[in-house]
Design a protein around this motif. Structure first.
Motif, PDB file in Angstrom:
ATOM      1  N   GLY A   1     -98.060   9.174  -0.830  1.00  0.00           N
ATOM      2  CA  GLY A   1     -98.421  10.586  -0.964  1.00  0.00           C
ATOM      3  C   GLY A   1     -97.259  11.509  -1.253  1.00  0.00           C
ATOM      4  O   GLY A   1     -97.431  12.728  -1.310  1.00  0.00           O
ATOM      5  N   LEU A   2     -96.065  10.954  -1.471  1.00  0.00           N
ATOM      6  CA  LEU A   2     -94.885  11.760  -1.767  1.00  0.00           C
ATOM      7  C   LEU A   2     -94.411  11.457  -3.185  1.00  0.00           C
ATOM      8  O   LEU A   2     -94.582  10.336  -3.674  1.00  0.00           O
ATOM      9  CB  LEU A   2     -93.753  11.435  -0.777  1.00  0.00           C
ATOM     10  N   ASN A   3     -93.796  12.441  -3.830  1.00  0.00           N
ATOM     11  CA  ASN A   3     -93.266  12.224  -5.179  1.00  0.00           C
ATOM     12  C   ASN A   3     -91.794  11.834  -5.106  1.00  0.00           C
ATOM     13  O   ASN A   3     -91.022  12.430  -4.358  1.00  0.00           O
ATOM     14  CB  ASN A   3     -93.425  13.482  -6.035  1.00  0.00           C
ATOM     15  N   PHE A   4     -91.438  10.832  -5.918  1.00  0.00           N
ATOM     16  CA  PHE A   4     -90.074  10.326  -5.951  1.00  0.00           C
ATOM     17  C   PHE A   4     -89.536  10.325  -7.371  1.00  0.00           C
ATOM     18  O   PHE A   4     -90.223   9.902  -8.294  1.00  0.00           O
ATOM     19  CB  PHE A   4     -90.025   8.888  -5.402  1.00  0.00           C
ATOM     20  N   PHE A   5     -88.295  10.777  -7.505  1.00  0.00           N
ATOM     21  CA  PHE A   5     -87.581  10.658  -8.771  1.00  0.00           C
ATOM     22  C   PHE A   5     -87.184   9.195  -8.924  1.00  0.00           C
ATOM     23  O   PHE A   5     -86.693   8.576  -7.975  1.00  0.00           O
ATOM     24  CB  PHE A   5     -86.327  11.547  -8.770  1.00  0.00           C
ATOM     25  N   VAL A   6     -87.435   8.630 -10.097  1.00  0.00           N
ATOM     26  CA  VAL A   6     -87.014   7.259 -10.387  1.00  0.00           C
ATOM     27  C   VAL A   6     -86.414   7.203 -11.781  1.00  0.00           C
ATOM     28  O   VAL A   6     -86.756   7.995 -12.657  1.00  0.00           O
ATOM     29  CB  VAL A   6     -88.179   6.237 -10.287  1.00  0.00           C
ATOM     30  N   ASN A   7     -85.505   6.264 -11.951  1.00  0.00           N
ATOM     31  CA  ASN A   7     -84.961   5.957 -13.268  1.00  0.00           C
ATOM     32  C   ASN A   7     -84.567   4.483 -13.257  1.00  0.00           C
ATOM     33  O   ASN A   7     -84.718   3.817 -12.222  1.00  0.00           O
ATOM     34  CB  ASN A   7     -83.800   6.907 -13.630  1.00  0.00           C
ATOM     35  N   PRO A   8     -84.074   3.955 -14.355  1.00  0.00           N
ATOM     36  CA  PRO A   8     -83.760   2.520 -14.385  1.00  0.00           C
ATOM     37  C   PRO A   8     -82.687   2.064 -13.382  1.00  0.00           C
ATOM     38  O   PRO A   8     -82.482   0.866 -13.215  1.00  0.00           O
ATOM     39  CB  PRO A   8     -83.300   2.293 -15.825  1.00  0.00           C
ATOM     40  N   LYS A   9     -82.048   2.983 -12.686  1.00  0.00           N
ATOM     41  CA  LYS A   9     -81.053   2.615 -11.664  1.00  0.00           C
ATOM     42  C   LYS A   9     -81.702   2.155 -10.353  1.00  0.00           C
ATOM     43  O   LYS A   9     -81.023   1.622  -9.485  1.00  0.00           O
ATOM     44  CB  LYS A   9     -80.124   3.801 -11.371  1.00  0.00           C
ATOM     45  N   VAL A  10     -83.014   2.406 -10.206  1.00  0.00           N
ATOM     46  CA  VAL A  10     -83.742   1.997  -8.998  1.00  0.00           C
ATOM     47  C   VAL A  10     -85.046   1.312  -9.402  1.00  0.00           C
ATOM     48  O   VAL A  10     -85.571   1.544 -10.484  1.00  0.00           O
ATOM     49  CB  VAL A  10     -84.057   3.198  -8.065  1.00  0.00           C
ATOM     50  N   LEU A  11     -85.557   0.492  -8.495  1.00  0.00           N
ATOM     51  CA  LEU A  11     -86.855  -0.129  -8.744  1.00  0.00           C
ATOM     52  C   LEU A  11     -87.964   0.906  -8.565  1.00  0.00           C
ATOM     53  O   LEU A  11     -87.820   1.867  -7.803  1.00  0.00           O
ATOM     54  CB  LEU A  11     -87.086  -1.297  -7.785  1.00  0.00           C
ATOM     55  N   ILE A  12     -89.056   0.697  -9.229  1.00  0.00           N
ATOM     56  CA  ILE A  12     -90.214   1.581  -9.116  1.00  0.00           C
ATOM     57  C   ILE A  12     -90.931   1.260  -7.806  1.00  0.00           C
ATOM     58  O   ILE A  12     -91.227   0.089  -7.539  1.00  0.00           O
ATOM     59  CB  ILE A  12     -91.168   1.367 -10.311  1.00  0.00           C
ATOM     60  N   PRO A  13     -91.197   2.274  -6.976  1.00  0.00           N
ATOM     61  CA  PRO A  13     -91.936   2.006  -5.729  1.00  0.00           C
ATOM     62  C   PRO A  13     -93.291   1.370  -6.033  1.00  0.00           C
ATOM     63  O   PRO A  13     -94.011   1.816  -6.919  1.00  0.00           O
ATOM     64  CB  PRO A  13     -92.116   3.405  -5.124  1.00  0.00           C
ATOM     65  N   ARG A  14     -93.627   0.341  -5.290  1.00  0.00           N
ATOM     66  CA  ARG A  14     -94.878  -0.385  -5.495  1.00  0.00           C
ATOM     67  C   ARG A  14     -95.867  -0.105  -4.371  1.00  0.00           C
ATOM     68  O   ARG A  14     -95.471   0.135  -3.228  1.00  0.00           O
ATOM     69  CB  ARG A  14     -94.604  -1.881  -5.558  1.00  0.00           C
ATOM     70  N   ALA A  15     -97.128  -0.197  -4.708  1.00  0.00           N
ATOM     71  CA  ALA A  15     -98.185   0.030  -3.717  1.00  0.00           C
ATOM     72  C   ALA A  15     -98.061  -0.961  -2.562  1.00  0.00           C
ATOM     73  O   ALA A  15     -98.291  -0.602  -1.405  1.00  0.00           O
ATOM     74  CB  ALA A  15     -99.549  -0.085  -4.375  1.00  0.00           C
ATOM     75  N   GLU A  16     -97.669  -2.207  -2.849  1.00  0.00           N
ATOM     76  CA  GLU A  16     -97.542  -3.228  -1.809  1.00  0.00           C
ATOM     77  C   GLU A  16     -96.490  -2.832  -0.772  1.00  0.00           C
ATOM     78  O   GLU A  16     -96.598  -3.178   0.405  1.00  0.00           O
ATOM     79  CB  GLU A  16     -97.163  -4.588  -2.413  1.00  0.00           C
ATOM     80  N   THR A  17     -95.467  -2.118  -1.206  1.00  0.00           N
ATOM     81  CA  THR A  17     -94.404  -1.694  -0.298  1.00  0.00           C
ATOM     82  C   THR A  17     -94.928  -0.682   0.716  1.00  0.00           C
ATOM     83  O   THR A  17     -94.390  -0.564   1.818  1.00  0.00           O
ATOM     84  CB  THR A  17     -93.220  -1.120  -1.106  1.00  0.00           C
TER      85      THR A  17
END
Length: 164
Positions: A81-97
């Protein structure tokens, strides 16, 4: 090009990927380009895209066709339910996490004074979500990547979490 036409064009281009969610992907990309929500696309289908918007849409669709994931194209993703900045330097948050966060939430009360260590924090999604849910917890987030730590700090700041 109107919004309706842009959606049709985007979906048609994304057919090359044979993705089952190409309609949703086209909506996400166009909404991002216009800085609007997806509902706006269907509320104002006759609105014209300006040249800059049309060029950006075409550029992002080309990147998508070259294999870029949607979160990297739009530089953000939702986690718990929170928004996260992502770019290729980090993995994309997954639903399983999110199951990790749910497990802790099911087993501890929000007033618990937990000490949490998030190893390999990446975007900080676990640490930030837990920091939001457990305001009395002391959370340590570590990563081998200095770039990832910068992103995690930004995400904590953007989500107004101060106990990390």
């Amino acid at each position: 090009m109107k919004i309706k036409e842009a959606l049709i064009w985007s979906k048609k281009r994304l057919e090359k990927e044979k993705s089952k969610s190409r309609a949703l992907e086209a909506e996400i990309i166009l909404a991002y380009v216009l800085k609007k929500n997806k509902e706006y696309l269907y509320t104002y289908p006759e609105k014209e895209l300006n040249k800059k918007e049309a060029a950006k849409l075409k550029k992002l669709i080309r990147r998508k066709l070259r294999g870029w994931p949607i979160p990297y194209l739009i530089a953000e993703w939702e986690f718990f339910g929170l928004n996260f900045f992502v770019n290729p330097k980090v993995l994309i948050p997954r639903a399983e996490t999110e199951l990790i966060v749910e497990y802790i939430l099911e087993n501890y009360k929000p007033v618990a004074k937990l000490q949490i260590l998030d190893m390999g924090t990446g975007s900080g999604c676990i640490a930030v979500a837990l920091g939001k849910l457990f305001p009395y917890a002391k959370i340590t987030a570590v990563d081998i990547s200095a770039e990832a730590l910068k992103i995690a700090k930004l995400n904590a700041k953007n989500n107004k979490v101060k106990n990390i």
